[in-house]
Write an enzyme that holds these catalytic residues in place. Structure first.
Site, mmCIF file in Angstrom:
data_model
loop_
_atom_site.group_PDB
_atom_site.id
_atom_site.type_symbol
_atom_site.label_atom_id
_atom_site.label_comp_id
_atom_site.label_asym_id
_atom_site.label_seq_id
_atom_site.Cartn_x
_atom_site.Cartn_y
_atom_site.Cartn_z
ATOM 1 N N GLU A 1 -2.372 -9.166 3.273
ATOM 2 C CA GLU A 1 -2.558 -9.703 4.627
ATOM 3 C C GLU A 1 -4.031 -9.747 5.018
ATOM 4 O O GLU A 1 -4.362 -10.226 6.106
ATOM 5 C CB GLU A 1 -1.775 -8.846 5.638
ATOM 6 N N CYS B 1 0.832 -1.205 0.000
ATOM 7 C CA CYS B 1 0.000 0.000 0.000
ATOM 8 C C CYS B 1 0.875 1.267 0.000
ATOM 9 O O CYS B 1 1.554 1.531 -0.987
ATOM 10 C CB CYS B 1 -0.970 -0.044 1.172
ATOM 11 N N HIS C 1 -3.741 -5.141 -0.164
ATOM 12 C CA HIS C 1 -3.423 -5.680 1.167
ATOM 13 C C HIS C 1 -3.485 -7.203 1.144
ATOM 14 O O HIS C 1 -4.536 -7.793 1.413
ATOM 15 C CB HIS C 1 -4.415 -5.147 2.209
#
Length: 1321
Positions: free
Chosen positions: A306, A220, A304
């Site tokens: 994650e 990001c 993202h």
């Protein structure tokens, strides 16, 4: 008075709502996020620092706030409401569209009475936001084998978790910390403009210039900082990408992945220096999503991986980072030779468990193949379907879906591809038999899409369990059994209670729960009548049932399109359950855990196209079992398509041809890829429709075996609104969540019936606590609380009854927002529907029109797929051009099924050919008419006076066509007419003259047309006197009903009393007529089209069964074979006389009986009938197209009596008695069939034999009893030309017809292929 607040935008707009949480004002940048789960994670994400976040999904708070650390930002969940201010009650869709069109706006969240009233607008990107959110040094998992330094620019907890779980020791440092002494560098996400982090950029630049640099991974903001460090440029986006469904294409492999995003700045890909390449690109807006160095271990991504919240598709990037040894492997070669001709197997006659959804999916498949210039051949004996219409498939065979007939078609047509997954279990079973018989291999026909081996893996339970164990996934403990003894042994090992299911069966046929050995013996014995294998499963009753619709292409691109949650717990078949989309009570972890498993399973099974996976989820933990995978289009697929706007069947057909998913376009936006997961900013509720009242001895209990005949889908901006809409859609006589339908009963709450939802309403009204209801029903407490909201507001409404106090506008508005209809409000306050409507209009409480666009307003929609809601402030579209409005047929039920959808679709198509813009109003997810590209505007909403009138007032159409949707539109004709609604075609007064039994009988007497002796019901005594005078039997006929509802033949005074009571209950304000029932008479059906009373086309069909069998249950033959020319002339004269008297303009249907050289009229329907598709396709004249032209004032040539093209068509009903234990198979005046098939032949015997085989009938080889009833030569009937045996069958008594149904019932739905005796003509 509740406090209010407002959102003030920089462009001057002020949006008001009721504040929640911290009562303080704030200023910032207004952005939107389209995720449907993960609101606690979003609200605690540091990347949203100083932003006012618009959550597009309107239902927030469903699963509460976790008490532990959230795994998103560094705020504690338990303090969420205290630290954050919020503004519920806002039309977030309208706000999202404003941001989409104008770009990110500055705004102020201002609470009424707050001191910060004059708070200035502030651009947070001018502040150093990273400095504000970055934290001090911390060490996680210090014993890890790899040392990673994580630069915290606004770090999320789950990034640390993802590194630690993979064995890394993670040291977190602030944004400006010197970068040294580590094995790898991780740069986190964060808020604001990346240019403000000049120190981080300088540190990175030094690191990258080292001769042996360490691996670097940025996410990001970290991605943007890496780009700036290498000399590339960044820019501020118009409104950024924030949500959980952003599709990103991996440039090297062209695979597309679904990602979670939250950013307002992006990297300019054209500014990358030599040696660097684009790693990922956004498939929608083509912005940069990642970069990678050609030779050095540096890479970063804008999204993202994650997750938390969002999908986990690319969490493997953490593995790549930590291993630094490999990049993504290129996909296996999925290229396949493009077929030139494809055979499509349909699903045959509609039955319980396999209904109109396969007409929709098959039609979509044909459309997709035609776009690719591939020749299509369809086999489907269901003549009522849209897919069998002229102009869709290149060739249509109306033949039984048996291996023998399909083999002959393959031999004749020589296709090089076959689609098996678009025709339900019928097509799948036929395909399995063709494969096992070597037919496909012999003629070199390739199964397109999901390979046959994958299909067999999902159908064979033992193999399926083994395949799941290979990937460490678990199915519910289960054993397959081939005998009663094996089943009993399996149940002993598993422990009672157990669930018994049939293999290779649809809709839970032959299944049920057994609590003891005796119950097991009964169930298994019944199941072996339909299959050679049964499955004995451990009972998981009370667990949540969750479904995911998954799409995968040949290149391993894989997405989940829709997830659905059954409101009813496990133990009730999903087709019997109320289903909500998207899931309401799953948190982000549960949602993505099941999503991840779905993708893993589908990839392991090698499915190509679309499939459905069902889970059992323990409500008290995260334990789950896979129930089953359907490697084909299913009932749920049609629901998911309509719920999301994503055309699953169309996409699956394209993928079957080897087209990559990222190449396909999102057909709603026309600008974004189809490789995405839809975002919903609304709630969808599906409720099944049962017609169990038609079967006296059938149990009303519902469970693991389907009994429902149709379903509805309602759309709202909250659950209550959609839920109440859906209840009214199921039954037009229901006002909503009504506590007066059934009394409260613990037994009915615990043991569900088709009316349990109304027992629940009564229980809530009676004061049952939520916990008690949860214990009895195992329905999630969240849903019970939502239902209680409705009950509580109903009580509040009743406090404003006449003579008490006047209702405040806010109370009425809230009622509408909770899904209350005007009629429902009127009943509560003892007023009338029209009075409530007028009050609404005076108070400006009006619905707004919202679009379904698959992307929660993030991209402009190019289609108009619409619904009405009171939870909004503005319309999504303008009402400028005049349209013609067509009302659809509503829910499928016994008597109104796919044939009326064929009529509605035909009408829409003809209108568009004539140059008219069209509006369709319908709410049935199984239909082709609710496909948004069939018309210019699709309103997926109720067919009621209130809603149709609301749409009429908004759209100001040229007129409304009611005659194409069956009985439901006709029922509201007079109410619409009284409000000056322009009805096109036959006048509402004429419709009423035909529908009102008293008026129609009087009309026939006036014009001198013979009818059975009749009398209007005035009181019971005069009714009995009439019956005594004319002699029993007599038939009781209510008005304005479909499929002979509450119509009965009375043979005695006691019969008469019982039947009149039920008729009055159904007919209510309309008259009930009693007429003499004429026995041993021939029944004749006439379909016609007239223009201002002048008949332009007539089609005549004769019934095989004697009068007394409902026309929907009768076998029909056209053109008629036994009617003399003289009788045909007399029929035509009657049709012309009635058409002229009613001044019919459009379609109408007459039913007559012939006996002793006399013709008598039974009834007239001024609308299309069930037989319109049959006569149109058999006789070669599209009567719906003709009727549409007449209705719109076009001049047409008179067709006269239609005699056909030399072939004979026979239409045979499809029954589902095998699913309805206890049903009486003797046919009567009330309809009981669920569908129909029709086949053609050179004579009626050939056509009849094919049609019977199409219903699943098997010709017996031995022990045949042939018994022939008496036959009287009737005037108007000539001698047949068939063989004596079959001719006798056609002339046989009603008892013989019932016997034939019993044989059909005993033989239907056998899993194995028919033997050689099923020869083909």
């Amino acid at each position: 008075r509740l406090a209010m607040g407002c959102l003030v935008l920089q462009d001057g707009a002020v949006i008001r709502g009721r504040p929640f949480g911290a009562a303080r004002s704030a200023a910032g940048e207004v952005v939107f996020q389209t995720g449907m789960v993960g609101y606690p994670e979003a609200l605690t994400d540091p990347s949203y620092k100083s932003q006012i976040l618009v959550l597009t999904y309107p239902l927030i708070g469903n699963y509460g706030v976790p008490r532990d650390e959230l795994g998103a930002g560094l705020a504690l969940g338990r303090d969420l409401a205290l630290t954050l201010g919020s503004l519920p009650g806002v039309d977030t869709r309208a706000l999202t569209k404003r941001i989409r069109e104008k770009g990110t706006l500055l705004g102020r969240l201002v609470m009424d009475g707050a001191q910060e009233r004059n708070l200035p607008f502030e651009d947070p990107n001018k502040r150093h936001l990273v400095q504000e959110v970055s934290v001090k040094v911390g060490v996680f998992n210090p014993g890890g084998s790899v040392r990673i330094t994580a630069v915290d620019c606004g770090l999320k907890y789950n990034q640390i978790r993802c590194l630690c779980q993979r064995g890394a020791a993670v040291t977190v440092v602030p944004w400006d910390h010197p970068l040294d002494s580590f094995d790898g560098l991780f740069i986190s996400n964060g808020p604001g403009d990346p240019l403000s982090c000049s120190k981080t950029i300088a540190n990175l630049r030094r690191l990258l210039a080292e001769p042996q640099p360490k691996p670097v991974f940025g996410i990001c903001l970290g991605h943007q900082l890496l780009a700036l460090a290498i000399g590339a440029q960044t820019y501020k986006m118009k409104y950024g990408n924030r949500g959980h469904n952003q599709p990103c294409i991996h440039e090297a492999s062209q695979r597309c992945f679904i990602t979670s995003q939250n950013h307002g700045f992006a990297v300019e890909p054209g500014s990358l220096p030599p040696g660097w390449a684009v790693l990922f690109t956004n498939a929608n807006d083509h912005s940069n999503e990642g970069l990678v160095h050609h030779t050095q271990p540096f890479f970063s991504v804008q999204f993202h991986p994650e997750h938390r919240a969002g999908p986990t598709d690319l969490v493997g990037l953490f593995d790549i980072f930590l291993e630094t040894v490999r990049d993504l492997s290129p996909p296996a070669d999925g290229d396949v030779a493009r077929p030139r001709k494809v055979l499509i197997l349909g699903s045959g006659g509609l039955s319980i468990g396999q209904a109109g959804e396969f007409d929709y999916s098959g039609s979509q498949a044909i459309k997709a193949l035609k776009e690719e210039n591939i020749q299509t051949v369809l086999i489907n004996p269901n003549i009522a379907t849209v897919q069998t219409s002229k102009g869709l498939a290149d060739k249509v065979y109306f033949l039984p879906l048996t291996p023998e007939y399909v083999t002959q078609v393959i031999k004749n047509e020589r296709p090089d591809g076959i689609l098996l997954t678009f025709g339900g279990q019928t097509a799948l079973n036929c395909g399995v038999a063709l494969t096992q018989g070597g037919v496909l291999a012999r003629y070199r026909v390739r199964v397109l899409g999901t390979p046959m081996a994958s299909i067999e893996m999902t159908e064979d339970r033992k193999v399926f369990v083994e395949k799941m164990e290979e990937i460490d996934e678990h199915v519910a403990p289960s054993e397959a059994a081939s005998s009663l003894e094996q089943a009993q042994a399996a149940a002993s090992r598993l422990g009672y209670p157990v669930l018994v299911r049939s293999a290779y069966a649809l809709g839970g046929l032959g299944s049920g729960f057994a609590n003891s050995r005796e119950e097991l013996t009964t169930l298994v014995s019944q199941a072996f009548a339909h299959t050679s294998q049964v499955l004995v499963d451990k009972s998981l009753k009370g667990w949540k049932e969750i479904e995911y619709e998954v799409v995968r292409d040949a290149y391993d691109n894989c997405i989940t399109v829709c997830n659905m949650e059954n409101l009813d717990p496990l133990g009730i078949h999903t087709g019997e359950s109320i289903v909500v989309a998207p899931s309401q009570t799953l948190n982000d972890r549960e949602y993505n855990m099941l999503r991840h498993t779905a993708i893993k399973v589908v990839r392991h099974l090698g499915i190509v196209g679309e499939c459905n996976i069902q889970y059992a989820l323990n409500p008290e933990s995260e334990q789950y079992y896979i129930i089953e995978v359907n490697a084909r289009l299913s009932r749920s697929s049609a629901l998911a398509s309509k719920a999301t706007g994503y055309p699953l069947a169309y996409v699956a057909a394209k993928l079957a041809l080897g087209i990559p998913l990222p190449v396909l376009r999102n057909s709603v936006t026309n600008s974004t890829t189809a490789n995405f997961e839809p975002s919903l900013d609304y709630c969808v509720v599906k409720i099944p429709r049962w017609d169990l009242s038609k079967f006296l001895r059938v149990s009303t209990k519902i469970g693991s075996s389907m009994k429902s005949v149709g379903e509805v889908m309602a759309i709202g901006r909250n659950f209550e609104e959609a839920f109440q809409k859906a209840l009214r859609m199921v039954d037009e006589n229901c006002v909503g969540f009504d506590h007066t339908v059934k009394p409260a009963s613990d037994q009915e709450l615990e043991t569900p019936t088709d009316k349990r939802i109304f027992v629940l309403a009564a229980a809530l009204r009676a004061g049952y606590p939520i916990e008690r209801l949860y214990e009895l029903t195992k329905i999630d407490r969240w849903f019970l609380h939502k239902m209680k909201n409705i009950t509580d507001h109903a009580v509040q409404l009743e406090s404003y009854r006449e003579g008490q106090s006047s209702m405040p506008p806010d109370v009425l508005k809230k009622a509408k927002q909770l899904g209350f209809s005007d009629k429902q409000v009127a009943l509560a306050v003892l007023s009338t529907e029209l009075a409530v409507r007028k009050m609404r209009h005076d108070l400006k409480i009006l619905p707004v029109v919202k679009q379904i666009d698959t992307v929660a307003a993030e991209w402009p929609a190019q289609t108009n797929y619409l619904y009405l809601t009171y939870n909004g402030t503005e319309h999504d579209l303008a009402f400028r051009e005049p349209h013609v409005m067509v009302i659809g047929s509503g829910v499928y039920r016994i008597g109104s099924s796919v044939e009326f959808d064929w009529c509605a679709v035909g009408c829409i198509r003809e209108l568009r050919k004539m140059g008219f813009k069209t509006i369709m109003v319908n709410y049935n997810p199984e239909t082709v008419s609710t496909d948004y590209d069939m018309c210019d505007r699709l309103y997926f909403d109720e067919i009621s006076f209130e809603v149709v009138m609301d749409i009429y007032e908004l759209e100001s159409p040229e007129g409304v066509i009611l005659s194409m949707g069956g009985q439901l539109p006709n029922n509201i004709a007079m109410a619409l007419h009284r409000q000056q609604c322009r009805i096109l075609g036959t006048s509402p007064e004429a419709i009423d003259s035909a529908e009102n039994r008293f008026k129609f009988s009087r009309l026939l007497d006036t014009i001198g047309i013979s009818q059975p002796l009749w009398k209007e019901l005035s009181d019971m005594e005069s009714a009995k006197q009439f019956c005594c005078k004319v002699g029993y039997p007599c038939v009781v006929r209510p008005s304005y009903v479909l499929s002979g509802a509450a119509m009965n033949v009375a043979y005695s005074d006691s019969d008469l009393e019982k039947f009149l009571c039920s008729a009055v209950a159904v007919s209510k304000e309309q008259p009930v007529v009693i007429s003499k029932f004429i026995q041993e008479a021939k029944e004749i059906d006439v379909d016609a089209v007239a223009c201002d009373g002048a008949v332009v086309a007539i089609a005549i069909s004769e019934h095989v069964e004697n009068a007394g069998v409902h026309s929907g249950d009768a076998t029909l033959v056209t053109p008629p074979q036994d009617i003399t020319p003289k009788t045909l002339e007399r029929i035509q004269a009657i049709v012309h006389a009635i058409g002229q008297e009613l001044l019919v303009t459009g379609p109408f249907n007459l039913q007559l009986i012939a006996k002793d050289d006399q013709l008598k009229v039974i009834e007239c329907n001024v609308r299309v009938s069930r037989s319109f598709p049959f006569v149109s396709k058999t006789l070669g004249v599209d009567m719906v197209a003709l009727a549409t032209q007449v209705i719109m004032g076009e001049e047409v040539e008179s067709v006269g009596l239609m005699t056909g093209t030399g072939i004979v068509g026979v239409k045979v009903p499809q029954f589902s008695f095998s699913r309805l234990a206890g049903a009486d198979v003797v046919l009567g005046v009330e309809m009981t069939s669920t569908g129909e098939v029709a086949c053609f032949g050179e004579n009626r015997c050939e056509a009849y034999l094919k049609a019977m085989l199409s219903t699943g009938f098997k010709i017996p080889k031995k022990n045949i009893l042939l018994t022939i009833g008496s036959y009287k030569v009737r005037a108007g009937q000539g001698r047949g030309t068939c063989s004596e045996t079959l001719d006798a069958r056609f002339k046989s008594s009603r008892w013989m017809a019932a016997t034939q149904r019993r044989i059909q019932n005993a033989n239907m739905q056998q899993p194995k292929a028919a033997g050689d005796e099923a020869g083909c003509s």
